[in-house]
Design an enzyme around this catalytic site. Structure first.
Site, mmCIF file in Angstrom:
data_model
loop_
_atom_site.group_PDB
_atom_site.id
_atom_site.type_symbol
_atom_site.label_atom_id
_atom_site.label_comp_id
_atom_site.label_asym_id
_atom_site.label_seq_id
_atom_site.Cartn_x
_atom_site.Cartn_y
_atom_site.Cartn_z
ATOM 1 N N LEU A 9 3.897 6.800 -2.101
ATOM 2 C CA LEU A 9 5.273 7.089 -2.483
ATOM 3 C C LEU A 9 5.473 7.294 -3.983
ATOM 4 O O LEU A 9 6.387 8.002 -4.387
ATOM 5 C CB LEU A 9 6.196 6.012 -1.928
ATOM 6 C CG LEU A 9 6.343 6.174 -0.399
ATOM 7 C CD1 LEU A 9 6.964 4.951 0.230
ATOM 8 C CD2 LEU A 9 7.157 7.422 -0.059
ATOM 9 N N PHE A 52 0.815 -1.211 0.000
ATOM 10 C CA PHE A 52 0.000 0.000 0.000
ATOM 11 C C PHE A 52 0.849 1.262 0.000
ATOM 12 O O PHE A 52 0.377 2.325 -0.388
ATOM 13 C CB PHE A 52 -0.967 -0.023 1.195
ATOM 14 C CG PHE A 52 -0.473 0.663 2.432
ATOM 15 C CD1 PHE A 52 0.314 0.002 3.354
ATOM 16 C CD2 PHE A 52 -0.789 1.994 2.685
ATOM 17 C CE1 PHE A 52 0.777 0.642 4.498
ATOM 18 C CE2 PHE A 52 -0.345 2.629 3.831
ATOM 19 C CZ PHE A 52 0.446 1.959 4.733
ATOM 20 N N LYS A 53 2.087 1.138 0.405
ATOM 21 C CA LYS A 53 2.942 2.334 0.478
ATOM 22 C C LYS A 53 3.188 2.966 -0.888
ATOM 23 O O LYS A 53 3.493 4.144 -0.986
ATOM 24 C CB LYS A 53 4.237 1.991 1.183
ATOM 25 C CG LYS A 53 3.957 1.649 2.636
ATOM 26 C CD LYS A 53 5.174 1.422 3.469
ATOM 27 C CE LYS A 53 4.803 1.271 4.933
ATOM 28 N NZ LYS A 53 4.211 -0.052 5.234
ATOM 29 N N ASP A 54 3.019 2.172 -1.957
ATOM 30 C CA ASP A 54 3.155 2.748 -3.309
ATOM 31 C C ASP A 54 2.145 3.871 -3.544
ATOM 32 O O ASP A 54 2.428 4.810 -4.293
ATOM 33 C CB ASP A 54 2.916 1.671 -4.376
ATOM 34 C CG ASP A 54 4.066 0.671 -4.467
ATOM 35 O OD1 ASP A 54 5.229 1.072 -4.266
ATOM 36 O OD2 ASP A 54 3.786 -0.511 -4.743
#
Ligand code: PLP
Length: 437
Positions: free
Chosen positions: A94, A89-91
């Site tokens: 980021l 989910f960090k994509d």
């Protein structure tokens, strides 16, 4: 772009806009247009067309047209946040952040050295967000041997010149403590043009607010819904908290932890006291002191910076603080519990057997706790934070013999890699930064 504020605290927006009256206007917007509508409210220094193209570029790397699709599975709704380049989910935040920084740096004709600490997913997602960008170098601290092999390879096989992986011989908390200590030296930070992409960065919180709204539209705009969030650094769920304050009709935020349950204990007792870091099957959540929690405190303590400072000073001195509420449960917006590794593994098995649906161990923590605590007769949305193939060990334990793969990970273990192994020694890390920034 500064990460921490000048006094070492966290930045918060001047105010949180109430959008309850706009919710019906936004119905039918695609992910990108919804992101624009929401982000616009918090940014006034980037032209509309620039912000729009930034958003489009950031989410073009996702492999689902909905960007973050909601998938009904049994009685629950799974919000799949793993369709970006590193499958976590960090994509979502980021990919956006890398492009945002690039635009600002070009505008100012300057350069930035990003310093980050990661328990796994942040590092690879941050690297994927900035690789090959001329004006940005990135230095990622991660705990040697404590990330999954694939996670590590997702970082160390990126060989672009602007990427520096530093494997510290310690825990994630050691990495984070070391990073915070370096950032608190303002002179060093300025001289070496250091910035952060950790979940303390407000722009990340901002980008994550979008999918809470987008999911609600996909659910058909129910009057109320509950959201379960597998939580480590409190970044993802804090975005949900902001979405709720903006007027999204989230009934309860269900905070799910693994055995690192400091936050679950807080929301059940009002006492904030860390234990020792436990290594679990959901390593991206093996965190005791969650950086974004300070932001939450700001809102709970009457938006008083001095009361937050008092709380945090107390916490640093005594390692245990009780928030001054009369009730045992400090906040009705949140309900919380933790899941053991056994419960996590059982959940992975159950969803595979009953629904032929694969969930990764972090998502399983959220589903286990979410379904256990959810008693209201309203939809339950469970946030899925990673694609299962990233966590081979847990998946093998839960589903021996079941092949769990993804084309983006195939062959990763055979590629050449580059990393710098170092002891938990601030002087040595500073030296490395000075030499390479
Ligand atoms: C980072 C991460 C989490 C925890 O999110 P926070 O914002 O730190 O609470 C959960 N699951 C996965 C897969 C992650 O990478």
């Amino acid at each position: 772009m500064m990460g921490l504020a000048l006094d070492g605290g966290l930045l918060v927006p001047q105010s949180i806009p109430d959008v309850s009256n706009q919710l019906s206007n936004w119905r039918g917007l695609d992910y990108q247009d919804l992101a624009f509508a929401i982000m616009r409210l918090y940014m006034n220094d980037i032209a509309d067309d620039v912000l729009k193209s930034l958003i489009n570029k950031s989410y073009a790397t996702f492999d689902d047209p909905l960007v973050t699709p909601v998938n009904p599975v049994g009685d629950i709704h799974v919000l799949e946040l793993f369709h970006g380049p590193t499958l976590a989910f960090k994509d979502v935040a980021l990919q956006f952040l890398g492009n945002l920084f690039e635009v600002i740096l070009e505008d100012e004709d300057s350069h930035l050295n990003i310093l980050g600490a990661t328990s796994g997913d942040t590092g690879s997602a941050a690297i994927a967000g900035v690789r090959g960008k001329d004006r940005i170098k990135i230095f990622i601290l991660y705990p040697e041997g404590k990330t999954s092999p694939l996670q590590e390879r997702q970082m160390t096989t990126v060989l672009d010149d602007n990427i520096h992986n530093i494997a510290l011989q310690g825990s994630f908390d050691d990495c984070q403590t070391l990073m915070k200590s370096i950032f608190s030296d303002l002179e060093f930070k300025r001289k070496n043009r250091l910035g952060a992409v950790n979940s303390v960065n407000w722009a990340r919180v901002l980008a994550q607010i979008v999918y809470y709204f987008h999911a609600w539209y996909q659910l058909g705009c129910p009057e109320k819904f509950n959201v379960s969030v597998p939580t480590g650094n409190f970044g993802n769920i804090f975005s949900g908290f902001v979405a709720k304050r903006m007027g999204l009709p989230i009934h309860r935020l269900i905070l799910a932890t693994n055995s690192n349950d400091i936050l679950a204990r807080f929301f059940n007792s009002g006492r904030y006291r860390p234990g020792d870091v436990q290594f679990s099957e959901s390593p991206a959540m093996d965190i005791q002191v969650a950086s974004n929690f300070e932001r939450y405190l700001f809102y709970k303590l009457g938006q008083s910076g001095s009361r937050v400072t008092e709380f945090m000073d107390d916490f640093v001195r005594k390692r245990s603080v009780k928030i001054n509420y009369n009730t045992r449960k400090p906040d009705a917006d949140f309900i919380s519990a933790s899941a053991t590794d056994e419960e996590t593994i059982k959940t992975i098995k159950k969803y595979h057997e009953q629904y032929d649906y694969l969930v990764d161990p972090h998502t399983a923590v959220g589903i286990h706790v979410g379904t256990a605590l959810h008693t209201d007769n309203i939809p339950l949305l469970c946030l899925s934070t990673a694609y299962p193939a990233k966590f081979e060990k847990a998946m093998n334990r839960a589903l021996p013999g079941v092949e769990v793969t993804h084309p983006a990970l195939a062959g990763l273990l055979d590629l050449p890699e580059r990393k710098e192994i170092m002891p938990v020694d601030e002087t040595a890390v500073r030296q490395y930064l000075v030499e390479h920034t």
